[in-house]
Design a protein around this motif. Structure first.
Motif, PDB file in Angstrom:
ATOM      1  N   HIS A 275     -10.979  -3.985   3.209  1.00  0.00           N
ATOM      2  CA  HIS A 275      -9.675  -3.341   3.091  1.00  0.00           C
ATOM      3  C   HIS A 275      -9.155  -3.394   1.657  1.00  0.00           C
ATOM      4  O   HIS A 275      -8.497  -2.471   1.208  1.00  0.00           O
TER       5      HIS A 275
ATOM      6  N   LEU B 227     -11.016  -0.620  -0.084  1.00  0.00           N
ATOM      7  CA  LEU B 227     -10.506   0.688   0.362  1.00  0.00           C
ATOM      8  C   LEU B 227      -9.142   0.986  -0.244  1.00  0.00           C
ATOM      9  O   LEU B 227      -8.881   2.095  -0.694  1.00  0.00           O
TER      10      LEU B 227
ATOM     11  N   LYS C 113      -8.083   3.990  -2.756  1.00  0.00           N
ATOM     12  CA  LYS C 113      -6.989   4.874  -2.381  1.00  0.00           C
ATOM     13  C   LYS C 113      -5.916   4.890  -3.477  1.00  0.00           C
ATOM     14  O   LYS C 113      -5.411   5.950  -3.846  1.00  0.00           O
TER      15      LYS C 113
END
Ligand SMILES: [Zn+2]
Length: 82
Positions: free
Chosen positions: A41, A44, A48
């Motif tokens: 995460h 990610l 992003k």
């Protein structure tokens, strides 16, 4: 006539949750001081964030290009003939 207005604010019972944080990506509770629930995460979210930063920079880049182009045109237009 008794004053029926309750001025005292009722305090809600505090939930006995230890100090914690939430995953920046999925919002899952994580240990305090941690930003993400797992390394995946974290990765990610960083990807992003980078993409979002690029997207938010696009209008600025566009304006700079337009400004530079109009400056160039005005220089060409008002330059004395050779
Ligand atoms: Zn997460």
């Amino acid at each position: 006539m008794p004053n029926s207005h309750k001025k005292h604010k009722e305090q809600k019972p505090h939930l006995q949750v230890p100090k914690h944080a939430h995953c920046e990506l999925c919002g899952a509770p994580v240990r305090y001081g941690m930003e993400f629930c797992n390394a995946e995460h974290k990765d990610l979210y960083k990807k992003k964030a980078r993409k979002e930063r690029l997207m938010s920079a696009l209008p600025v880049i566009f304006v700079i290009i337009i400004a530079a182009a109009s400056l160039m045109i005005s220089i060409i237009m008002f330059s004395p003939p050779p």
